[in-house]
Design an enzyme around this catalytic site. Sequence first.
Site, PDB file in Angstrom:
ATOM      1  N   LYS A 219      -2.672  -1.975   5.945  1.00  0.00           N
ATOM      2  CA  LYS A 219      -1.082  -2.657   6.068  1.00  0.00           C
ATOM      3  C   LYS A 219      -0.780  -2.576   7.721  1.00  0.00           C
ATOM      4  CE  LYS A 219       0.467  -2.348   1.653  1.00  0.00           C
ATOM      5  NZ  LYS A 219       1.791  -1.902   0.637  1.00  0.00           N
ATOM      6  N   ARG A 253      -2.954   4.202  -3.404  1.00  0.00           N
ATOM      7  CA  ARG A 253      -3.579   2.817  -3.489  1.00  0.00           C
ATOM      8  C   ARG A 253      -4.363   2.279  -2.517  1.00  0.00           C
ATOM      9  NH1 ARG A 253      -2.182  -2.491  -3.146  1.00  0.00           N
ATOM     10  NH2 ARG A 253      -2.284  -3.732  -4.767  1.00  0.00           N
TER      11      ARG A 253
END
Length: 284
Positions: A219, A253
């Site tokens: 991210k 995750r």
Amino acid sequence: MLFNTSEINFTCSKVMGILNVTPDSFSDGGRYSTVARAVDQARIMISQGADFIDVGGESTRPGAPEVSEGEELARVIPVIEAIKQKFDVVVSVDTSKAAVMTAATAAGAALINDVRALQQPHALTAAAEADVPVCLMHMQGSPDTMQIKPGYNDVVAEVRGFLQARINACLDAGIKKTNIIVDPGFGFGKTLAHNYRLLAELSSIQALGFPVLVGMSRKSMVGNVLNNKIDERLAGSLALATLAAQANADIIRVHDVAETVDIVRIVNQFLAVKNNSGVDSDRA
Ligand code: 7PM
């Protein structure tokens, strides 16, 4: 294979592998090739030690087009069925739509991962009916606009307050306490400073009393520090996974399962000694 969160040993962080079944993730070919490739990807992640496979058919990328219910069902259901037919793994369905939750759990998904925290129509009822664990994620705004100007007075208090309100809504809807997982939602309506504040104060989210899932893989909280592209973010993502594992995050995750499983095992070895649950004879 039904389970609830009290049956999972969360002493060690668990690893959830990301399986995107959006057309942009497997760009060529039709349905058959998409299912076959998704199954191959699942096989690889399972062999690498993934505890969960998170199957998602809706891109939550900022500015991504909305996906219809029919399209989302057509993407994820055949993949969930094929994975459950071939492997003994916990499949998670990444969706916000009630109909997808119902069909996916009927097809064998044993966890609902909802970035909208069951706020869409009928989602609370569908999740209660499905009677599987649900991950409630915090997001400020909606995917198309959330990164324009995220703002908070106190990001940790506001995220925690939102999650507590959604926990209450779940309990009111008849969802079992042992079926709730929470997630601060890294990158969803958050600046770099917000993301790192949430990671630094993960204990405040853990204090809600539920297992915590974190998703930081590749991210912007990696890319905006390193100024690199998505495919150059492995080392940065592993550093964040290390910090999450050390902070006792319950589920991490990730895209890169093999590498993350390795770092989680190393952190667990360290934590076993640090928490004094190691063998005493090693102390001499
Ligand atoms: C573009 C932008 C593509 C963002 C994909 C993403 C999370 C999640 C996602 C998370 C939970 C990604 C995200 N992120 N579900 N789904 N927690 N529970 O990077 O952080 O995978 S989508």
